[in-house]
Design a protein around this motif. Structure first.
Motif, PDB file in Angstrom:
ATOM      1  N   MET A 188     -71.950  13.901 100.146  1.00 19.26           N
ATOM      2  CA  MET A 188     -71.956  15.305  99.879  1.00 19.26           C
ATOM      3  C   MET A 188     -70.483  15.638  99.503  1.00 19.26           C
ATOM      4  O   MET A 188     -70.003  16.187  98.619  1.00 19.26           O
ATOM      5  N   PRO A 189     -69.444  15.180 100.295  1.00 18.17           N
ATOM      6  CA  PRO A 189     -67.994  15.625 100.117  1.00 18.17           C
ATOM      7  C   PRO A 189     -67.648  15.380  98.685  1.00 18.17           C
ATOM      8  O   PRO A 189     -66.968  16.073  97.765  1.00 18.17           O
ATOM      9  N   LEU A 190     -68.039  14.029  98.237  1.00 18.30           N
ATOM     10  CA  LEU A 190     -67.559  13.587  96.808  1.00 18.30           C
ATOM     11  C   LEU A 190     -68.022  14.507  95.673  1.00 18.30           C
ATOM     12  O   LEU A 190     -67.905  14.689  94.847  1.00 18.30           O
ATOM     13  N   ARG A 191     -69.573  14.836  95.981  1.00 18.54           N
ATOM     14  CA  ARG A 191     -70.317  15.535  95.151  1.00 18.54           C
ATOM     15  C   ARG A 191     -69.809  16.816  94.844  1.00 18.54           C
ATOM     16  O   ARG A 191     -69.648  17.620  93.978  1.00 18.54           O
ATOM     17  N   VAL A 192     -69.304  17.501  96.097  1.00 18.14           N
ATOM     18  CA  VAL A 192     -68.617  18.633  95.962  1.00 18.14           C
ATOM     19  C   VAL A 192     -67.320  19.016  95.234  1.00 18.14           C
ATOM     20  O   VAL A 192     -66.835  19.793  94.632  1.00 18.14           O
ATOM     21  N   GLY A 193     -66.604  17.937  95.932  1.00 15.42           N
ATOM     22  CA  GLY A 193     -65.288  17.973  95.467  1.00 15.42           C
ATOM     23  C   GLY A 193     -64.676  17.033  94.177  1.00 15.42           C
ATOM     24  O   GLY A 193     -63.754  17.357  93.631  1.00 15.42           O
ATOM     25  N   SER A 194     -65.728  16.430  93.572  1.00 14.19           N
ATOM     26  CA  SER A 194     -65.239  15.770  92.294  1.00 14.19           C
ATOM     27  C   SER A 194     -65.038  16.624  91.198  1.00 14.19           C
ATOM     28  O   SER A 194     -63.901  16.346  90.509  1.00 14.19           O
ATOM     29  N   PRO A 195     -65.509  17.825  90.842  1.00 14.92           N
ATOM     30  CA  PRO A 195     -65.088  18.623  89.891  1.00 14.92           C
ATOM     31  C   PRO A 195     -63.697  19.112  89.916  1.00 14.92           C
ATOM     32  O   PRO A 195     -62.956  19.241  89.164  1.00 14.92           O
ATOM     33  N   ALA A 196     -63.472  19.369  91.346  1.00 13.60           N
ATOM     34  CA  ALA A 196     -62.103  20.001  91.587  1.00 13.60           C
ATOM     35  C   ALA A 196     -61.092  19.021  91.497  1.00 13.60           C
ATOM     36  O   ALA A 196     -59.806  19.089  90.803  1.00 13.60           O
ATOM     37  N   LEU A 197     -61.498  17.611  91.699  1.00 14.84           N
ATOM     38  CA  LEU A 197     -60.637  16.494  91.525  1.00 14.84           C
ATOM     39  C   LEU A 197     -60.272  16.358  90.092  1.00 14.84           C
ATOM     40  O   LEU A 197     -59.093  16.054  89.450  1.00 14.84           O
ATOM     41  N   ALA A 198     -61.360  16.457  89.185  1.00 13.37           N
ATOM     42  CA  ALA A 198     -61.208  16.279  87.768  1.00 13.37           C
ATOM     43  C   ALA A 198     -60.190  17.303  87.295  1.00 13.37           C
ATOM     44  O   ALA A 198     -59.443  17.208  86.508  1.00 13.37           O
ATOM     45  N   GLY A 199     -60.509  18.544  87.792  1.00 10.96           N
ATOM     46  CA  GLY A 199     -59.596  19.736  87.229  1.00 10.96           C
ATOM     47  C   GLY A 199     -58.108  19.628  87.630  1.00 10.96           C
ATOM     48  O   GLY A 199     -57.100  19.906  87.078  1.00 10.96           O
ATOM     49  N   ALA A 200     -57.813  18.817  88.906  1.00 10.69           N
ATOM     50  CA  ALA A 200     -56.543  18.633  89.282  1.00 10.69           C
ATOM     51  C   ALA A 200     -55.818  17.562  88.454  1.00 10.69           C
ATOM     52  O   ALA A 200     -54.695  17.500  88.177  1.00 10.69           O
ATOM     53  N   ILE A 201     -56.392  16.281  88.438  1.00 13.22           N
ATOM     54  CA  ILE A 201     -55.724  15.136  87.568  1.00 13.22           C
ATOM     55  C   ILE A 201     -56.276  14.943  86.077  1.00 13.22           C
ATOM     56  O   ILE A 201     -55.789  14.089  85.359  1.00 13.22           O
ATOM     57  N   GLY A 202     -57.230  15.891  85.563  1.00 13.47           N
ATOM     58  CA  GLY A 202     -57.507  15.550  84.068  1.00 13.47           C
ATOM     59  C   GLY A 202     -58.902  14.639  84.217  1.00 13.47           C
ATOM     60  O   GLY A 202     -58.863  13.571  85.108  1.00 13.47           O
ATOM     61  N   TRP A 203     -59.638  14.567  83.041  1.00 15.28           N
ATOM     62  CA  TRP A 203     -60.676  13.799  83.025  1.00 15.28           C
ATOM     63  C   TRP A 203     -60.403  12.300  82.901  1.00 15.28           C
ATOM     64  O   TRP A 203     -60.962  11.262  83.479  1.00 15.28           O
ATOM     65  N   PRO A 204     -59.566  11.903  82.023  1.00 19.68           N
ATOM     66  CA  PRO A 204     -59.104  10.394  81.830  1.00 19.68           C
ATOM     67  C   PRO A 204     -58.585   9.905  83.155  1.00 19.68           C
ATOM     68  O   PRO A 204     -59.264   8.544  83.652  1.00 19.68           O
ATOM     69  N   GLY A 205     -57.934  10.557  84.014  1.00 22.36           N
ATOM     70  CA  GLY A 205     -57.561  10.238  85.264  1.00 22.36           C
ATOM     71  C   GLY A 205     -58.708   9.826  86.247  1.00 22.36           C
ATOM     72  O   GLY A 205     -58.721   9.027  87.163  1.00 22.36           O
ATOM     73  N   TYR A 206     -59.570  10.919  86.084  1.00 21.35           N
ATOM     74  CA  TYR A 206     -60.764  10.921  86.917  1.00 21.35           C
ATOM     75  C   TYR A 206     -61.752   9.757  86.711  1.00 21.35           C
ATOM     76  O   TYR A 206     -62.028   9.087  87.602  1.00 21.35           O
ATOM     77  N   PHE A 207     -62.030   9.439  85.547  1.00 20.76           N
ATOM     78  CA  PHE A 207     -63.015   8.236  85.155  1.00 20.76           C
ATOM     79  C   PHE A 207     -61.832   6.887  85.486  1.00 20.76           C
ATOM     80  O   PHE A 207     -62.800   6.060  85.818  1.00 20.76           O
ATOM     81  N   ALA A 208     -60.657   6.998  85.270  1.00 19.30           N
ATOM     82  CA  ALA A 208     -59.984   6.036  85.542  1.00 19.30           C
ATOM     83  C   ALA A 208     -60.204   5.417  87.405  1.00 19.30           C
ATOM     84  O   ALA A 208     -60.046   4.005  87.863  1.00 19.30           O
ATOM     85  N   LEU A 209     -60.088   6.602  87.980  1.00 18.02           N
ATOM     86  CA  LEU A 209     -60.459   6.328  89.592  1.00 18.02           C
ATOM     87  C   LEU A 209     -62.011   5.957  89.871  1.00 18.02           C
ATOM     88  O   LEU A 209     -62.418   5.138  90.612  1.00 18.02           O
TER      89      LEU A 209
END
Length: 421
Positions: A362-383
Motif C-alpha cells: 500500500m505505501p507504494l500504491r499510495v505514494g507512486s503518483p507523488a513520486l512520478a510528479g516529483a521526478i517526472g514519468w521517464p525517471g519514474y519508469f526508469a526506477l
C-alpha cells in the motif's frame, strides 16, 4: 467409439456448473470495487487534481490488505442457518448490498461520509473474498484449482468491464443512484448460485479449527512467501498501475483512457485467464511467469520511451502490451496462493498471504503518483523497471522451490506406498 464421445462434453458441463458460483461472485467483486474506486482517479486527474491527492484514493482498497485482522473470526465462528463458509459469504454479500443501497442516496453527501461508506463496502467485499478462498482450499481438489482461479479472474474481469467500462463510461446516462443500485442488484443476483453450493459434501477433511497453538509457527512459515508476494504486488502496481495516469499527462483523452481501463484491461485479463491455465500446463508455471514478466517489463521500457519523447500512441501500445502480459500472471500466482494457504485455517492463511502482502504494497500504491510528479514519468519508469524485474525473479524462484518440494514429497509418498504394498 461414437457413443463415448459425449463424455468429455458432459465432463466440461459438470466442471462449468461447479465453477459458476465462483465466477458469479467474482463478477460482483470486480463490479463493486471497479465502481467504487476504478473510475474516480481518472476523472479527478482529468479535472486537474494533484497526483499526490489521486494516490490517496487507493485507501478505498485498504480493507483488502487488512483482512488478516479479522480472518481468524471467519475461520473460528460459524454463522447460523448456512454451512461455515457459505454463511460468511452470504452475510458479507448481504451487507454489501445494504451499504450500496444506502450509498445510492449519497450523491450529495460530504466526501468523508461517501468515503466511509465506500470503505465499509470494501470491508464486506474483502470478507466475502477470504471466505470464498477458504471454500476453494477446503472443497476444490488441487488439480482443479487452476480452473477455479481462471473462473475467478474471468468473473472479476467481466465485473471490471461492468463497473468501470459501462457504469463509469456511461455515467451521464445512468446517474449516481441508478448506477449504484445496478451494482447492488447485481451483487444480490450473483449470490444465488453460491447458496446452492454443496460445501458440506465437498469438504475434504474436518472444518477449520479454532486452536491457536500453531499460529506463531504458521506465521513464521508463511512470512517468506508474504514478503515475496508483497514485493511482487508493489512492483507490479508501480510499473503498470500508473500507466493510465501517465497517458493522461501525455495528452491522451480521458474517454480513450477510460476505455483502456474499463474495457481493454478487463477484456485482456478475461482472455488471459481463460488460456493461462492451459499455458501453465503446457509450458510450466515458472516459465509462464518468466515470459509474462518479461513482457510487462518490456511494456515499461516502451512507456519510458513514450514519456521521454512525448509519444502518446506509443504509450497506448505499451499500456495494452502490459495489460496482456500482466493478465498471464494472474492464474499461476493465485493458484500458488491456494497452494500456500493449505493449512488448518485457510481463511487466515489466505488473508495473511494475499491481504498482508497487499497491505505491504500500500505505501507504494499510495505514494507512486507523488513520486512520478516529483521526478517526472521517464525517471519514474526508469526506477520501476528494475524493481519489477527483481520482484518477478524472486517470485519465480519461490514458486519453483515450492513445486520442487511438492514433487519430492509425492515421490516419497509413492515409495512409501510401494514399500507398504
Amino acid at each position: 467409439m461414437p457413443e463415448a464421445r459425449p463424455a468429455p462434453l458432459r465432463a466440461r458441463l459438470v466442471l462449468a456448473r461447479q465453477l459458476a458460483p465462483f465466477f458469479c461472485l467474482y463478477i460482483t467483486f470486480g463490479t463493486t470495487l471497479g465502481w467504487l474506486s476504478g473510475g474516480a482517479p481518472l476523472i479527478l486527474r482529468a479535472r486537474g487534481i494533484d497526483l499526490a491527492e489521486v494516490g490517496l484514493l487507493q485507501l478505498i482498497n485498504l480493507p483488502i490488505g487488512l483482512t488478516f485482522l479479522w480472518a481468524g473470526l471467519v475461520d473460528r465462528i460459524r454463522l447460523p442457518l448456512l454451512s461455515h463458509r457459505l454463511g460468511w459469504i452470504a452475510a458479507a454479500q448481504a451487507a454489501t448490498v445494504a451499504l450500496l443501497v444506502a450509498l445510492s442516496f449519497g450523491e450529495g453527501w460530504p466526501l468523508p461520509a461517501l468515503l466511509a461508506v465506500a470503505v465499509a463496502c470494501a470491508v464486506c467485499v474483502a470478507t466475502m473474498d477470504i471466505a470464498l478462498e477458504a471454500l476453494v482450499v477446503e472443497t476444490v481438489p488441487g488439480a482443479r484449482r487452476a480452473y477455479t482461479a481462471s473462473a475467478k479472474l474471468c468473473g472479476a474481469s467481466l465485473g471490471g468491464i461492468l463497473g468501470v467500462g459501462v457504469l463509469v463510461g456511461d455515467y451521464d446516462a445512468f446517474g449516481w443512484r441508478a448506477a449504484t443500485l445496478c451494482v447492488a442488484g447485481l451483487d444480490a443476483l450473483c449470490l444465488l448460485p453460491m447458496l446452492a453450493y454443496p460445501e458440506a459434501r465437498l469438504r475434504r477433511g474436518p472444518p477449520a479449527s479454532g486452536a491457536r497453538t500453531a499460529d506463531l509457527r504458521r506465521l513464521r512459515a508463511l512470512m517468506p512467501v508474504v514478503l515475496v508476494l508483497g514485493a511482487y504486488f508493489a512492483a507490479a502496481y508501480v510499473l503498470s498501475g500508473s500507466n493510465t495516469l501517465a497517458l493522461l499527462d501525455l495528452g491522451v483523452p480521458l474517454s480513450e483512457v477510460g476505455f483502456l481501463t474499463g474495457s481493454v484491461l478487463p477484456a485482456a485479463n478475461l482472455v488471459m485467464a481463460l488460456v493461462a491455465g492451459g499455458l501453465a500446463v503446457r509450458f510450466g508455471t515458472v516459465r509462464l511467469i518468466a515470459v509474462s514478466g518479461l513482457g510487462v517489463a518490456a511494456s515499461g521500457a516502451l512507456m519510458l520511451a513514450a514519456c521521454a519523447w512525448g509519444l502518446p500512441r506509443l504509450g497506448v501500445a505499451a499500456t495494452v502490451l502490459g495489460m496482456v502480459c500482466g493478465g498471464g500472471l494472474g492464474v499461476p500466482v493465485f493458484n500458488m496462493i491456494y497452494r500456500w494457504a493449505q493449512g488448518p485455517r485457510p481463511a487466515t492463511d489466505y488473508a495473511i498471504l494475499f491481504g498482508a502482502a497487499f497491505f505491504a504494497a500500500m505505501p507504494l500504491r499510495v505514494g507512486s503518483p507523488a513520486l512520478a510528479g516529483a521526478i517526472g514519468w521517464p525517471g519514474y519508469f526508469a526506477l520501476a523497471i528494475p524493481l519489477y524485474a527483481a520482484s518477478v525473479a524472486w517470485l519465480a524462484r519461490a514458486i519453483a522451490r515450492t513445486l520442487a518440494a511438492d514433487r519430492a514429497a509425492e515421490r516419497a509418498g509413492d515409495r512409501a506406498t510401494g514399500a507398504a504394498s
